[in-house]
Scaffold this motif. Structure first.
Motif, PDB file in Angstrom:
ATOM      1  N   TYR A 188      35.389  30.892  28.101  1.00 50.63           N
ATOM      2  CA  TYR A 188      35.266  30.953  29.306  1.00 50.63           C
ATOM      3  C   TYR A 188      35.038  29.413  30.314  1.00 50.63           C
ATOM      4  O   TYR A 188      34.411  28.534  29.396  1.00 50.63           O
ATOM      5  N   SER A 194      37.276  33.770  33.057  1.00 49.70           N
ATOM      6  CA  SER A 194      37.972  34.210  31.982  1.00 49.70           C
ATOM      7  C   SER A 194      39.592  33.477  32.420  1.00 49.70           C
ATOM      8  O   SER A 194      39.972  32.933  33.240  1.00 49.70           O
ATOM      9  N   THR A 213      32.615  39.351  34.319  1.00 52.07           N
ATOM     10  CA  THR A 213      32.625  37.862  34.712  1.00 52.07           C
ATOM     11  C   THR A 213      31.935  37.757  36.287  1.00 52.07           C
ATOM     12  O   THR A 213      31.989  38.688  36.904  1.00 52.07           O
TER      13      THR A 213
END
Length: 388
Positions: A21, A78, A198
């Motif tokens: 990430y 991501s 996320t």
């Protein structure tokens, strides 16, 4: 490995359950610098650390043009979200509604988390379709790092295409695939239970994932992101002042392009504009809004039969206005001409200008030459989604 995959791995700094990430700071650096400021080994996040990060993520209605700068290292992005954010940076405002509608499966003018997660499947599908040659083990590892899986999912939401389609960019992939996905059975969608939340998902849909995204919120997020990246680049050169020099503006335009002799262009500006007036942020932003409409501008030029010859400043300004509705200031237009008018005839070569600006628009995705900043970091706006 594609240039986008390579750049994501280069700038990403954290890892969770085997998947890489970016932090918001990593993303900002990836579009404003030629290389990471401080490249370190990927740091593994614990579940508790991730939960704390997501708990501190602000809701979308509290978004601003300083969101990424405020979050800094307190967030995760991501690879598929990275591609999506790059799409946003080069899309005209008129395209924001199209982007929103691609996610709005049921046409209720709201996007929920399940609809947005289609994004991941679309980009995963492109990854599966193009395949990877070479070491199978390395390929599996890369898929895990970028997408969070090692082999193709058994129940992909995307049906197999009956014929091959070679897209020009990830935006094309998104636009084409969305029509196929968004009208399919919702039961075939990606399973939310196996999706790792996320920063972007929590920002859009809340900590419980039950909130819905309106078009106004979506538009504001996209506009804020474009503004934030431009502000960072502008402030790098303005040093606290309200303007940047015409020469610095030229440096920004020519970064990450394939111009052979950049110094000649810069010398051109110094010679032709001896008395510095400066470029304001509003002028700077209006030019990049024009760049995001470059395809429409090219069409307008062809309609006026300007594409086969050099053009003057008035013709250029008129074509920009017709194509984009933007009125560039006379000083900005004059500066553009002085940058690119290498033979000093006050005419602009359409083909050369369009070619260089396409490189700039795509942020170096086709290959680039870095330009050093004399007092600050090596930087540039880099990379859209044009896998050409």
């Amino acid at each position: 490995m594609s240039s986008h995959e390579h750049r994501f791995r280069l700038f990403s700094s954290v890892e969770y359950e085997g998947q890489l990430y970016m932090t918001p700071q990593n993303f900002i650096e990836s579009v404003t610098m030629s290389e990471p400021r401080n490249k370190r080994p990927w740091r593994s996040l614990t579940k508790q650390e991730l939960e704390k990060i997501l708990t501190d993520t602000p809701p979308v209605w509290r978004g601003s043009s300083k969101l990424f700068r405020n979050l800094r290292e307190r967030g995760i992005i991501s690879y598929t979200e990275y591609l999506f954010l790059l799409c946003i940076l080069t899309k005209p405002h008129a395209g924001f509604k199209i982007a929103f509608n691609m996610f709005d499966a049921d046409g209720n003018q709201m996007v929920d988390k399940r609809e947005f997660l289609v994004l991941q499947e679309i980009f995963r599908k492109k990854n599966e379709k193009k395949g990877r040659k070479g070491d199978a083990e390395k390929s599996a590892q890369l898929s895990m790092q970028l997408y969070g899986y090692q082999v193709a999912p058994m129940n992909s939401v995307l049906k197999k295409d009956s014929q091959e389609f070679v897209a020009r960019s990830y935006w094309d992939v998104l636009r084409r695939s969305a029509s196929q996905v968004l009208f399919s059975d919702l039961a075939e969608r990606t399973d939310e239970s196996i999706t790792i939340d996320t920063t972007l998902l929590v920002h859009f849909f809340g900590k419980k994932g039950k909130a819905e995204l309106t078009f106004d919120d979506f538009y504001r997020f996209m506009d804020n992101l474009q503004t934030e990246v431009l502000e960072i680049e502008f402030l790098t050169y303005s040093k606290g002042m309200t303007t940047i020099s015409e020469e610095d503006f030229a440096k920004i335009l020519l970064r990450f392009t394939n111009v052979e002799n950049i110094s000649a262009y810069l010398e051109n500006v110094r010679h032709c504009i001896p008395d510095e007036k400066g470029i304001t942020f509003d002028e700077f932003r209006s030019f990049f809004q024009f760049l995001n409409n470059l395809e429409d501008f090219a069409i307008a030029m062809q309609m006026y039969n300007f594409a086969s010859r050099s053009i003057g400043q008035d013709e250029f300004a008129r074509a920009v206005y017709v194509a984009t509705g933007l009125k560039l200031t006379r000083h900005l237009v004059n500066t553009i001409f002085k940058i690119f008018d290498v033979d000093h005839d006050d005419q602009l070569s359409y083909k050369e200008f369009i070619g260089i600006m396409k490189d700039r628009l795509h942020r170096g995705a086709r290959g680039y030459r870095a330009v050093e900043h004399s007092t600050s970091f090596r930087s540039c706006l880099k990379k859209e989604l044009a896998s050409r």
